[in-house]
Design a protein around this motif. Structure first.
Motif, PDB file in Angstrom:
ATOM      1  N   LEU A  65       0.839  -1.208   0.000  1.00 26.55           N
ATOM      2  CA  LEU A  65       0.000   0.000   0.000  1.00 26.55           C
ATOM      3  C   LEU A  65       0.871   1.254   0.000  1.00 26.55           C
ATOM      4  O   LEU A  65       1.661   1.489   0.929  1.00 26.55           O
ATOM      5  CB  LEU A  65      -0.913   0.035   1.236  1.00 26.55           C
ATOM      6  N   MET A  89      -1.724  -1.321  -4.012  1.00 32.27           N
ATOM      7  CA  MET A  89      -2.778  -0.294  -4.089  1.00 32.27           C
ATOM      8  C   MET A  89      -2.160   1.084  -3.869  1.00 32.27           C
ATOM      9  O   MET A  89      -1.256   1.232  -3.037  1.00 32.27           O
ATOM     10  CB  MET A  89      -3.842  -0.559  -3.016  1.00 32.27           C
ATOM     11  N   ILE A 126      -7.390   4.588   5.123  1.00 30.10           N
ATOM     12  CA  ILE A 126      -6.775   3.314   4.694  1.00 30.10           C
ATOM     13  C   ILE A 126      -7.536   2.110   5.265  1.00 30.10           C
ATOM     14  O   ILE A 126      -7.647   1.088   4.616  1.00 30.10           O
ATOM     15  CB  ILE A 126      -5.241   3.234   4.963  1.00 30.10           C
ATOM     16  N   HIS A 131      -7.055  -1.898   4.706  1.00 32.96           N
ATOM     17  CA  HIS A 131      -5.656  -1.998   5.139  1.00 32.96           C
ATOM     18  C   HIS A 131      -5.501  -1.523   6.584  1.00 32.96           C
ATOM     19  O   HIS A 131      -6.233  -0.632   7.025  1.00 32.96           O
ATOM     20  CB  HIS A 131      -4.760  -1.137   4.247  1.00 32.96           C
ATOM     21  N   ALA A 134       0.091   1.567   6.052  1.00 36.81           N
ATOM     22  CA  ALA A 134       0.673   1.797   4.719  1.00 36.81           C
ATOM     23  C   ALA A 134       2.157   1.455   4.762  1.00 36.81           C
ATOM     24  O   ALA A 134       2.799   1.564   5.810  1.00 36.81           O
ATOM     25  CB  ALA A 134       0.504   3.260   4.324  1.00 36.81           C
TER      26      ALA A 134
END
Ligand SMILES: C[S@@+](CC[C@H](N)C(=O)[O-])C[C@H]1O[C@@H](n2cnc3c(N)ncnc32)[C@H](O)[C@@H]1O
Length: 210
Positions: A65, A89, A126, A131, A134
């Motif tokens: 991410l 992503m 996020i 998620h 990150a």
């Protein structure tokens, strides 16, 4: 509104549309700057030299991410998507709806998510995309001109949102982004890029592994 005022508004809208068509992404960026100079903080997108140098230290194999604050017209988005894993992503967050609408119109990549919101809310944003943390967060925010208190809140939320071993990447003419990074990240690497309008300081704040 009087008939005269309606005609004037229509004329201005047509002029803005023509300017945007003529200048492409630069026109959209310029319009964003004219409407919100303090939040945008720059009249020209970053150079390819800045992009290359800034993204250089990213370990793309370990990047699931990638988050970007203040993408503007997406100067960094395509280079990030070019390097990002197929199952990765990229979430971009911008307070300016003009930019988010432009990005959603022009970037059609299933790994790309553009959110209209503030970087202060990065943790909720996020999580909403499934998620917990990150791997990398990149910021193009003009920290020195943001309203009081916002920069420190963003820096604190960013540190919580990054996984151990991940990094916070900033580029800015002034030193404020780097100084805020140093308040939370124990190791901060720094660099400089002359070939940018304006020349900018680059910083990579690394979150310790333990
Ligand atoms: C200097 S421009 C970034 C330009 C672009 N990243 C580039 O490299 O050319 C700053 C951007 O930050 C956005 N911005 C300002 N405050 C923000 C915030 N709190 N959260 C997210 N985006 C914000 C502005 O709307 C603008 O798009």
């Amino acid at each position: 509104m009087t008939g005269y005022e309606v005609t004037q508004v229509r004329k201005t809208t047509r002029l803005k549309q023509k300017l945007r068509q003529y200048l492409g992404p630069w026109g959209v960026f310029l319009q964003g700057f004219i409407e919100h100079p303090v939040m945008v903080g720059s009249i020209i997108p970053s150079s390819r030299f800045t992009i290359r140098k800034m993204l250089g230290p990213v370990d793309w194999d370990r990047c699931q991410l990638f988050v970007e604050y203040g993408p503007g017209v997406g100067t960094f988005c395509r280079p990030v998507l070019d390097r990002l894993r197929r199952d990765g992503m990229l979430i971009v967050i911008d307070t300016n709806k003009l930019f988010i609408d432009y990005l959603n119109r022009t970037i059609t990549d299933s790994r790309f998510v553009a959110v209209h919101g503030s970087a202060e809310d990065v943790e909720d944003i996020i999580r909403a995309q499934g998620h917990q943390q990150a791997d990398y967060i990149l910021s193009g925010l003009p920290f020195s001109t943001l309203p009081e208190g916002i920069g420190p809140r963003i820096a604190a939320a960013t540190h919580r949102a990054i996984r151990p071993g991940g990094a916070f990447l900033t580029y800015q003419f002034s030193k404020s982004a780097q100084d805020l990074t140093a308040q939370h990240f124990t190791r901060v690497d720094s660099g400089f890029e002359w070939l940018n309008i304006l020349p900018c300081r680059l910083a990579w704040g690394w979150k310790s592994e333990n």
